[in-house]
Design a protein around this motif. Structure first.
Motif, PDB file in Angstrom:
ATOM      1  N   GLU A   1      45.017  19.301  79.202  1.00  0.00           N
ATOM      2  CA  GLU A   1      46.112  19.736  79.536  1.00  0.00           C
ATOM      3  C   GLU A   1      46.810  20.125  78.041  1.00  0.00           C
ATOM      4  O   GLU A   1      47.460  21.228  77.909  1.00  0.00           O
ATOM      5  CB  GLU A   1      47.047  18.618  80.166  1.00  0.00           C
ATOM      6  CG  GLU A   1      48.308  19.281  80.474  1.00  0.00           C
ATOM      7  CD  GLU A   1      49.123  18.214  81.322  1.00  0.00           C
ATOM      8  OE1 GLU A   1      50.532  18.487  81.749  1.00  0.00           O
ATOM      9  OE2 GLU A   1      48.882  17.037  81.294  1.00  0.00           O
ATOM     10  N   SER A   2      46.669  19.388  77.114  1.00  0.00           N
ATOM     11  CA  SER A   2      47.427  19.896  75.879  1.00  0.00           C
ATOM     12  C   SER A   2      46.880  21.159  75.065  1.00  0.00           C
ATOM     13  O   SER A   2      47.632  22.050  74.717  1.00  0.00           O
ATOM     14  CB  SER A   2      47.353  18.664  74.739  1.00  0.00           C
ATOM     15  OG  SER A   2      47.774  17.512  75.074  1.00  0.00           O
ATOM     16  N   GLY A   3      45.362  21.459  75.493  1.00  0.00           N
ATOM     17  CA  GLY A   3      44.949  22.695  74.970  1.00  0.00           C
ATOM     18  C   GLY A   3      45.396  23.876  76.048  1.00  0.00           C
ATOM     19  O   GLY A   3      45.617  24.906  75.317  1.00  0.00           O
ATOM     20  N   PHE A   4      45.434  23.504  77.345  1.00  0.00           N
ATOM     21  CA  PHE A   4      45.895  24.448  78.080  1.00  0.00           C
ATOM     22  C   PHE A   4      47.413  24.957  77.897  1.00  0.00           C
ATOM     23  O   PHE A   4      47.604  26.063  77.713  1.00  0.00           O
ATOM     24  CB  PHE A   4      45.878  24.012  79.381  1.00  0.00           C
ATOM     25  CG  PHE A   4      46.286  24.828  80.528  1.00  0.00           C
ATOM     26  CD1 PHE A   4      45.423  25.650  81.200  1.00  0.00           C
ATOM     27  CD2 PHE A   4      47.777  24.780  81.099  1.00  0.00           C
ATOM     28  CE1 PHE A   4      46.116  26.883  82.226  1.00  0.00           C
ATOM     29  CE2 PHE A   4      48.077  25.744  81.941  1.00  0.00           C
ATOM     30  CZ  PHE A   4      47.384  26.645  82.640  1.00  0.00           C
TER      31      PHE A   4
ATOM     32  N   PRO B   1      43.427  31.422  70.911  1.00  0.00           N
ATOM     33  CA  PRO B   1      42.569  30.492  71.313  1.00  0.00           C
ATOM     34  C   PRO B   1      42.520  29.157  70.480  1.00  0.00           C
ATOM     35  O   PRO B   1      42.986  29.133  69.350  1.00  0.00           O
ATOM     36  CB  PRO B   1      40.910  31.127  70.611  1.00  0.00           C
ATOM     37  CG  PRO B   1      41.192  32.568  70.489  1.00  0.00           C
ATOM     38  CD  PRO B   1      42.729  32.514  70.026  1.00  0.00           C
ATOM     39  N   ILE B   2      42.457  28.254  71.305  1.00  0.00           N
ATOM     40  CA  ILE B   2      42.806  26.922  70.801  1.00  0.00           C
ATOM     41  C   ILE B   2      41.520  25.804  71.176  1.00  0.00           C
ATOM     42  O   ILE B   2      40.848  25.796  72.166  1.00  0.00           O
ATOM     43  CB  ILE B   2      43.890  26.063  71.644  1.00  0.00           C
ATOM     44  CG1 ILE B   2      45.253  26.929  71.346  1.00  0.00           C
ATOM     45  CG2 ILE B   2      44.169  24.761  71.141  1.00  0.00           C
ATOM     46  CD1 ILE B   2      45.488  27.017  69.732  1.00  0.00           C
TER      47      ILE B   2
ATOM     48  N   HIS C   1      39.845  26.803  74.592  1.00  0.00           N
ATOM     49  CA  HIS C   1      40.901  27.431  75.484  1.00  0.00           C
ATOM     50  C   HIS C   1      41.215  28.947  75.047  1.00  0.00           C
ATOM     51  O   HIS C   1      41.928  28.982  74.096  1.00  0.00           O
ATOM     52  CB  HIS C   1      42.099  26.489  75.477  1.00  0.00           C
ATOM     53  CG  HIS C   1      42.034  25.168  76.198  1.00  0.00           C
ATOM     54  ND1 HIS C   1      42.203  24.792  77.478  1.00  0.00           N
ATOM     55  CD2 HIS C   1      41.483  23.940  75.475  1.00  0.00           C
ATOM     56  CE1 HIS C   1      41.848  23.479  77.640  1.00  0.00           C
ATOM     57  NE2 HIS C   1      41.250  23.088  76.484  1.00  0.00           N
ATOM     58  N   VAL C   2      40.651  29.818  75.604  1.00  0.00           N
ATOM     59  CA  VAL C   2      40.881  31.218  75.347  1.00  0.00           C
ATOM     60  C   VAL C   2      42.166  31.615  76.593  1.00  0.00           C
ATOM     61  O   VAL C   2      41.860  31.750  77.644  1.00  0.00           O
ATOM     62  CB  VAL C   2      39.416  31.885  75.442  1.00  0.00           C
ATOM     63  CG1 VAL C   2      39.909  33.317  75.098  1.00  0.00           C
ATOM     64  CG2 VAL C   2      38.498  31.443  74.753  1.00  0.00           C
ATOM     65  N   PRO C   3      43.206  31.930  76.013  1.00  0.00           N
ATOM     66  CA  PRO C   3      44.077  32.514  77.021  1.00  0.00           C
ATOM     67  C   PRO C   3      43.709  33.583  77.682  1.00  0.00           C
ATOM     68  O   PRO C   3      43.208  34.759  77.035  1.00  0.00           O
ATOM     69  CB  PRO C   3      45.428  32.620  76.199  1.00  0.00           C
ATOM     70  CG  PRO C   3      44.959  32.939  74.782  1.00  0.00           C
ATOM     71  CD  PRO C   3      43.576  32.232  74.605  1.00  0.00           C
ATOM     72  N   LEU C   4      44.135  34.074  78.886  1.00  0.00           N
ATOM     73  CA  LEU C   4      43.926  35.202  79.671  1.00  0.00           C
ATOM     74  C   LEU C   4      45.462  35.640  79.773  1.00  0.00           C
ATOM     75  O   LEU C   4      46.274  35.381  80.333  1.00  0.00           O
ATOM     76  CB  LEU C   4      43.633  35.015  81.078  1.00  0.00           C
ATOM     77  CG  LEU C   4      42.234  34.115  81.178  1.00  0.00           C
ATOM     78  CD1 LEU C   4      41.773  34.118  82.496  1.00  0.00           C
ATOM     79  CD2 LEU C   4      40.924  34.889  80.362  1.00  0.00           C
ATOM     80  N   VAL C   5      45.503  37.227  78.927  1.00  0.00           N
ATOM     81  CA  VAL C   5      46.939  37.870  78.797  1.00  0.00           C
ATOM     82  C   VAL C   5      46.696  39.088  79.421  1.00  0.00           C
ATOM     83  O   VAL C   5      46.026  39.933  79.082  1.00  0.00           O
ATOM     84  CB  VAL C   5      47.362  37.747  77.518  1.00  0.00           C
ATOM     85  CG1 VAL C   5      48.508  38.579  77.500  1.00  0.00           C
ATOM     86  CG2 VAL C   5      47.276  36.450  76.729  1.00  0.00           C
ATOM     87  N   ASP C   6      47.320  39.253  80.499  1.00  0.00           N
ATOM     88  CA  ASP C   6      47.551  40.848  81.306  1.00  0.00           C
ATOM     89  C   ASP C   6      48.959  41.393  80.911  1.00  0.00           C
ATOM     90  O   ASP C   6      49.918  40.907  81.491  1.00  0.00           O
ATOM     91  CB  ASP C   6      47.238  40.450  82.931  1.00  0.00           C
ATOM     92  CG  ASP C   6      47.107  41.960  83.534  1.00  0.00           C
ATOM     93  OD1 ASP C   6      46.968  42.827  82.792  1.00  0.00           O
ATOM     94  OD2 ASP C   6      47.370  41.913  84.751  1.00  0.00           O
TER      95      ASP C   6
ATOM     96  N   LEU D   1      38.330  28.423  79.934  1.00  0.00           N
ATOM     97  CA  LEU D   1      37.943  26.892  79.165  1.00  0.00           C
ATOM     98  C   LEU D   1      36.436  26.901  79.016  1.00  0.00           C
ATOM     99  O   LEU D   1      35.560  27.075  79.878  1.00  0.00           O
ATOM    100  CB  LEU D   1      38.423  25.614  80.140  1.00  0.00           C
ATOM    101  CG  LEU D   1      37.956  24.484  79.629  1.00  0.00           C
ATOM    102  CD1 LEU D   1      38.487  23.978  78.389  1.00  0.00           C
ATOM    103  CD2 LEU D   1      38.217  23.252  80.875  1.00  0.00           C
ATOM    104  N   VAL D   2      36.072  26.710  77.588  1.00  0.00           N
ATOM    105  CA  VAL D   2      34.825  26.554  77.184  1.00  0.00           C
ATOM    106  C   VAL D   2      34.436  25.184  76.609  1.00  0.00           C
ATOM    107  O   VAL D   2      35.349  24.778  75.730  1.00  0.00           O
ATOM    108  CB  VAL D   2      34.275  27.603  76.293  1.00  0.00           C
ATOM    109  CG1 VAL D   2      32.891  27.638  75.802  1.00  0.00           C
ATOM    110  CG2 VAL D   2      34.609  28.978  77.010  1.00  0.00           C
ATOM    111  N   GLU D   3      33.525  24.232  77.033  1.00  0.00           N
ATOM    112  CA  GLU D   3      32.976  23.299  76.470  1.00  0.00           C
ATOM    113  C   GLU D   3      31.795  23.200  75.912  1.00  0.00           C
ATOM    114  O   GLU D   3      30.851  23.530  76.109  1.00  0.00           O
ATOM    115  CB  GLU D   3      33.087  22.106  77.545  1.00  0.00           C
ATOM    116  CG  GLU D   3      34.406  21.663  78.098  1.00  0.00           C
ATOM    117  CD  GLU D   3      34.410  20.176  78.708  1.00  0.00           C
ATOM    118  OE1 GLU D   3      35.363  19.589  78.812  1.00  0.00           O
ATOM    119  OE2 GLU D   3      32.971  19.907  79.421  1.00  0.00           O
TER     120      GLU D   3
END
Length: 844
Positions: free
Chosen positions: A163-166, A175-176, A193-198, A207-209
């Motif tokens: 949740e903190s990364g989100f 990207p975090i 955590h790669v943000p999706l911005v439109d 989210l990538v692990e």
């Protein structure tokens, strides 16, 4: 200056230095020269050892620096490779995120691409597509668990690492990387955590692990793993991937650099401090302390230093033995010459062979005048020569006296003095008697002192015989009487029975008699006689029926002249004083009773008014019931209620009368453990009658959980009632307004002189006490009232002091204006029994 002269200048300086050194060496004592001669080689050996160790240490430090630089280069290279790998995957997932945000990629295409990337890149363990409402649209691999944790954290209001990364990706639009807290059940994972911005609007997160272990396997070069123990650590330094070598902190006591640590640590970009790479060399180079050359040099240096020290100690001991012999000889000669006792040595034929300086000084004859002389000696008085010759012959035949014998000695100037001679055999080193040794001491002054002590003893005995007190001394555990003066013999005779009777009735424990006459050892030899003799004397008052007298008995332990522990008893006749005290106590009780009667007389009108209320209520209740019964207008319940109220009013009137009767009743003093709150409540009940007459309000406070006091409750209540009445009268005389007509009573615990007490204080709002009145406040028959008798405060202070307390009075100021007065007294919390405090004897 010519050149040849300049060339000879260094030689001249060196010669001057050498000359100074030689002069300094000659000024030293032989002992100090030996010390420097032995210290110089030792210093040279130590300097050589230090130089070798310093050289080896310098080489080792250089080697450690080179190894550390190699480790640092390799770690930086591996970190760069791992960083490029992470940036490459980050760029790929950012392209996928842009396509998702622009709706260029469908769900099916996204799943296909995710499956491809999971198969293609082994370090990627899971991918999840989460919208802005934290709803999981697509998840694969380990990202399924992370997405479920995100939903669970939202429901439980507990923030997790996911949740903190989100939230950070949503807030920063960047990207975090998040390093999850390690869990023992799962392998550590790294989240991206790669943000999706439109169009500037946040629409979700990709989210990538990553598997940290996969990053280690495929990101760290194999040659790096073969040469070093490479490990990946989290932000707290915990191992999450790779291998680690335990750090052994073995530091040499003398060589702190002897235990190198070849390792290097740096954070992995772009993750930051959340992922740290560390490399440790598997094998360090040979340390200095393990080098054979180092140990060889150390062993040789220690051996050489030990040999030098041993040689120096041996020489020093020999020199010390020589110096000790010289000092012993000098000391013995100085001791013989400085001692005050005269020493004389004679051979077996009675010829003087040696005299010391003290013997010559005593007799006035020189050593040359005495050595070689035989009896009669020149220092013998002419009239005693025959007696002294016979005594010397007797002593030399072996009939000597252990305690010596006293003789008169004549000086060279014909003056005489008394001396004591001690004769003993003179034995040489082989145990053979070679003569006789005589010591002589001047006892003229001790004889004079002894005579003065005898005269002083006679004077002291005369004084003791003339005393009007009985004095006796007896040893503990025996019926022997060591001393008894004239008055003791008149009262008790010459036996120790009177002494033991006084000790027993005074309450002092005495030891049981024993038969010490059969044994020379004192049964009380182990007791601390010095400490006992310095203690304070015990005191008691007893009545001796056989003599018909009251005695004040004082006992004290002392060490008798023969070393035995003894007990001295001093008995004084106090019969007349006891009679006077009993009469004074009786008069004091009568004064206290009169004071209470006066107080109740002054309160008579208030008491009558107080009793009038319940009596009037009883009359009204009875008349009303009679009227209603005659008219038959009362029920049984109403009749019972009226009777209960009538009984209650009668009980109230009886309590008032009983309280006044117990207050003024004349009785024997009775000190008991009384409750403070009960005493205060009964005193307030009596005083409130008078306070209401003066229209004065009473505020009282009693601290909680106060301990009980060993007092006479009636006397303490009398003090409180008097103080409260005085306070009300002071307010009435000051003509205070209704709001200011207040008396405060406080009872609180305190400490006075480091002992616990209970303090009672009464404060009014009157005009205070004038200075001239304050000086005579407790004086008997002194009063500021027109109709006062002047015994109230005097009796109050006497009552308080009889309870071992103190009473004080002070004015209350508001600036320079007196706003009232405070009377206070305190009673100590004592564990003593009532008999330890003098209580007046009062007859009913």
């Amino acid at each position: 200056m010519p050149l040849p002269q300049l060339s000879t200048l260094p030689n001249q300086l060196s010669l001057t230095t050498i000359g100074r050194a030689r002069a300094w060496w000659k000024r030293l004592t032989p002992v100090r020269q030996d010390r420097f001669a032995m210290l110089a080689p030792l210093v040279a050996v130590m300097l050589f050892f230090i130089a070798i160790v310093a050289a080896l240490g310098y080489l080792r430090i250089e080697e450690m620096d080179r190894e550390q630089e190699a480790v640092q280069r390799d770690v930086e290279y591996s970190q760069q490779r791992l960083r490029l790998r992470l940036l490459e995957r980050q760029e790929q997932f950012m392209r996928v995120a842009r396509e998702l945000a622009n709706r260029e990629l469908s769900v099916a295409e996204f799943k296909t691409r995710v499956e491809y990337m999971l198969n293609q890149y082994p370090e990627v363990q899971g991918v999840a597509w989460i919208d802005e409402r934290r709803r999981v649209k697509v998840s694969s691999g380990t990202a399924i668990n992370a997405a479920s944790q995100l939903i669970t954290a939202q429901e439980n209001s507990k923030r997790s690492d996911t949740e903190s990364g989100f939230l950070q990706a949503r807030d920063t639009a960047l990207p975090i990387y998040i390093q999850q807290v390690r869990n023992g059940e799962f392998t550590p994972l790294l989240q991206l955590h790669v943000p999706l911005v439109d169009k500037g609007r946040f629409v979700g997160v990709l989210l990538v692990e990553y598997s940290v272990d996969g990053l280690y396997r495929y990101g760290v070069p194999s040659e790096m793993s073969a040469r070093y123990a490479v490990s990946l650590l989290d932000g707290k330094g915990a191992l999450i991937a790779g291998s680690s070598i335990p750090t052994k902190k073995v530091v040499s006591k003398f060589l702190p650099w002897a235990a190198p640590s070849n390792e290097y640590t740096m954070p992995v970009s772009p993750v930051g401090d959340g992922l740290v790479m560390r490399a440790q060399a598997y094998r360090a180079s040979m340390s200095v302390v393990s080098s054979g050359l180092f140990w060889l040099v150390t062993a040789l240096s220690v051996m050489t230093a030990w040999m030098l020290i041993a040689n120096w100690r041996h020489s020093r001991r020999r020199l010390q033995a020589q110096q000790a012999l010289i000092q012993e000889t000098t000391f013995r000669r100085a001791m013989e010459n400085s001692m005050l006792t005269g020493m004389r040595a004679m051979d077996l034929q009675g010829r003087i062979t040696y005299v010391n300086a003290a013997f010559c000084q005593m007799t006035g004859w020189s050593e040359s005048d005495l050595v070689g002389r035989t009896a009669p000696f020149p220092y013998w008085p002419e009239g005693d020569r025959e007696h002294l010759a016979a005594r010397l012959e007797e002593e030399m035949t072996g009939n000597n006296t252990a305690g010596g014998f006293q003789v008169s000695v004549q000086r060279r100037d014909r003056s005489k003095f008394e001396a004591r001679l001690y004769l003993s055999p003179l034995i040489d080193a082989n145990g053979v008697q070679t003569g006789w040794m005589t010591s002589m001491t001047d006892i003229t002054e001790p004889n004079r002192v002894r005579e003065q002590l005898t005269a002083a003893h006679q004077r002291f005995t005369t004084v003791l015989e003339a005393l009007d007190a009985s004095i006796s001394v007896a040893p503990l555990g025996s019926d022997e009487l060591l001393f008894a003066n004239k008055l003791y013999r008149q009262w008790f005779g010459i036996r120790a029975d009177g002494h033991l009777q006084l000790v027993a009735e005074a309450g002092v424990p005495a030891a049981q008699p024993n038969d010490e006459s059969r044994d020379e050892v004192d049964a009380f030899a182990g007791l601390p006689t010095t400490a006992l003799s310095e203690t304070e004397a015990e005191r008691a008052e007893i009545f001796i029926a056989a003599l018909g007298k009251w005695m004040e008995v004082r006992t004290r332990y002392l060490s008798w002249v023969d070393g035995r522990l003894a007990q001295m008893v001093i008995a004084t006749d106090i019969t007349s004083r006891r009679l006077a005290e009993e009469q004074a106590a009786t008069q004091a009780e009568r004064a206290q009773t009169a004071s209470r009667m006066i107080t109740m007389g002054e309160m008579a009108s208030s008491v009558a008014h107080e009793l009038n209320q319940p009596l009037t209520a009883i009359n009204n209740y009875c008349n009303g019931m009679v009227s209603r019964i005659k008219a038959k207008q009362i029920t049984e319940e109403e009749l019972l209620g009226a009777l209960e109220k009538t009984a209650k009013q009668a009980h109230r009137a009886g309590q008032i009368i009983q309280r006044i009767r117990s207050f003024v009743k004349r009785s024997e003093p009775n000190r008991t453990n009384a409750e403070v709150a009960t005493m205060v409540a009964e005193a307030v009940e009596l005083a409130e009658i008078e306070l209401r007459r003066f229209n004065v309000r009473l505020n009282h406070y009693v601290a909680a959980r106060l301990p009980q006091l060993l007092v006479d409750p009636i006397l303490i209540e009398q003090v409180l009632v008097n103080l409260l009445r005085n306070a009300a009268e002071s307010i009435d005389m000051a003509l205070r307004q209704t709001a200011q007509r207040v008396v405060e009573l406080r009872v609180v615990p305190r400490r006075v002189d480091d002992k616990p007490v209970i303090e009672f204080s009464v404060q009014d709002t009157g005009k205070g006490i004038a200075p001239e009145v304050m000086a005579r406040l407790y004086e008997a028959f002194f009063s500021t009232k027109a109709d006062g008798m002047g015994i109230g405060l005097s009796l109050c202070r006497s009552i308080v002091e009889s309870h071992m307390g103190r009473m004080t009075a002070e004015n209350i100021y508001n600036g320079n204006v007196v706003t009232g007065c405070r009377f206070s007294f305190w009673i100590p919390l004592s564990e003593a029994s009532p008999d330890s405090i003098r209580i007046p004897r009062i007859s009913k």
